[in-house]
Scaffold this motif. Structure first.
Motif, PDB file in Angstrom:
ATOM      1  N   THR A  59       3.903  60.736-128.392  1.00 12.30           N
ATOM      2  CA  THR A  59       4.155  59.956-127.181  1.00 12.30           C
ATOM      3  C   THR A  59       4.505  58.531-127.581  1.00 12.30           C
ATOM      4  O   THR A  59       3.945  57.989-128.544  1.00 12.30           O
ATOM      5  N   ILE A  60       5.437  57.939-126.826  1.00 14.44           N
ATOM      6  CA  ILE A  60       5.917  56.600-127.158  1.00 14.44           C
ATOM      7  C   ILE A  60       6.055  55.776-125.883  1.00 14.44           C
ATOM      8  O   ILE A  60       6.632  56.232-124.894  1.00 14.44           O
ATOM      9  N   GLU A  61       5.539  54.571-125.931  1.00 14.24           N
ATOM     10  CA  GLU A  61       5.755  53.572-124.887  1.00 14.24           C
ATOM     11  C   GLU A  61       6.749  52.570-125.454  1.00 14.24           C
ATOM     12  O   GLU A  61       6.661  52.195-126.624  1.00 14.24           O
ATOM     13  N   ILE A  62       7.713  52.135-124.643  1.00  8.13           N
ATOM     14  CA  ILE A  62       8.759  51.221-125.098  1.00  8.13           C
ATOM     15  C   ILE A  62       8.692  49.950-124.259  1.00  8.13           C
ATOM     16  O   ILE A  62       8.756  50.021-123.029  1.00  8.13           O
ATOM     17  N   LYS A  63       8.568  48.805-124.917  1.00 11.45           N
ATOM     18  CA  LYS A  63       8.479  47.524-124.221  1.00 11.45           C
ATOM     19  C   LYS A  63       9.419  46.514-124.866  1.00 11.45           C
ATOM     20  O   LYS A  63       9.470  46.406-126.092  1.00 11.45           O
ATOM     21  N   SER A  64      10.120  45.750-124.047  1.00  8.29           N
ATOM     22  CA  SER A  64      11.104  44.795-124.565  1.00  8.29           C
ATOM     23  C   SER A  64      10.502  43.443-124.928  1.00  8.29           C
ATOM     24  O   SER A  64      11.217  42.549-125.370  1.00  8.29           O
ATOM     25  N   GLY A  65       9.206  43.293-124.791  1.00 11.14           N
ATOM     26  CA  GLY A  65       8.559  42.039-125.161  1.00 11.14           C
ATOM     27  C   GLY A  65       8.481  41.861-126.670  1.00 11.14           C
ATOM     28  O   GLY A  65       8.497  42.839-127.420  1.00 11.14           O
ATOM     29  N   HIS A  66       8.378  40.614-127.096  1.00 10.05           N
ATOM     30  CA  HIS A  66       8.305  40.307-128.529  1.00 10.05           C
ATOM     31  C   HIS A  66       6.877  40.312-129.061  1.00 10.05           C
ATOM     32  O   HIS A  66       6.658  40.160-130.249  1.00 10.05           O
ATOM     33  N   THR A  67       5.913  40.478-128.166  1.00 10.00           N
ATOM     34  CA  THR A  67       4.507  40.543-128.568  1.00 10.00           C
ATOM     35  C   THR A  67       3.877  41.786-127.948  1.00 10.00           C
ATOM     36  O   THR A  67       4.435  42.386-127.032  1.00 10.00           O
ATOM     37  N   ALA A  68       2.713  42.148-128.421  1.00  8.42           N
ATOM     38  CA  ALA A  68       1.994  43.312-127.903  1.00  8.42           C
ATOM     39  C   ALA A  68       0.610  42.879-127.442  1.00  8.42           C
ATOM     40  O   ALA A  68      -0.372  43.037-128.168  1.00  8.42           O
ATOM     41  N   PRO A  69       0.515  42.327-126.233  1.00 15.63           N
ATOM     42  CA  PRO A  69      -0.788  41.886-125.731  1.00 15.63           C
ATOM     43  C   PRO A  69      -1.699  43.077-125.431  1.00 15.63           C
ATOM     44  O   PRO A  69      -1.245  44.226-125.369  1.00 15.63           O
ATOM     45  N   PRO A  70      -2.994  42.817-125.265  1.00 15.94           N
ATOM     46  CA  PRO A  70      -3.964  43.898-125.058  1.00 15.94           C
ATOM     47  C   PRO A  70      -3.625  44.848-123.913  1.00 15.94           C
ATOM     48  O   PRO A  70      -3.907  46.039-124.008  1.00 15.94           O
TER      49      PRO A  70
END
Length: 120
Positions: A59-70
């Motif tokens: 499973t994969i979540e895709i986010k365009s942000g440059h950071t990975a907050p909690p």
């Protein structure tokens, strides 16, 4: 052009499309099944990308942000739950550069994703 894209309302959708395309390309080039899926339940819990491997469901979540907050890490943890015992370590692909593991989620910078998708 890059400055316009950074602020564009379709940035997230374009980034997600890039990652799905790279996953398909990597799997085809590795002679693996190119079958990719999206999953969402009736409560809105989703996984942007799901594919089968010999070891289980990835499973994969895709986010365009440059950071990975909690909160993104928590979303990744939740989206892997639907696969139950068949789920592998959930991946969160994002627009940042660092790749690491955090709280049971494998963070993958977009530049590292193509190789990762091919080898799992």
């Amino acid at each position: 052009m890059a400055e316009q894209l950074a602020l564009h309302p379709m940035r997230g959708a374009l980034f997600e499309n890039l990652i799905v395309s790279e996953a398909r390309k990597a799997r085809l080039n590795a002679d693996q099944s190119p079958k990719l899926y999206f999953w969402r339940d009736n409560n809105g819990l989703e996984a942007d990308l799901v594919f089968e491997t010999p070891s289980g469901l990835q499973t994969i979540e895709i986010k365009s942000g440059h950071t990975a907050p909690p909160d993104l890490i928590r979303a990744g943890q939740k989206s892997a739950r639907f696969a139950g015992d068949a789920a592998l370590t959930h991946w969160l692909v994002y627009a940042g550069d660092a790749s690491c593991a955090r709280s049971g989620v494998r963070l993958i910078g977009w530049r590292d994703f193509g190789l990762t998708a091919a080898v799992g």
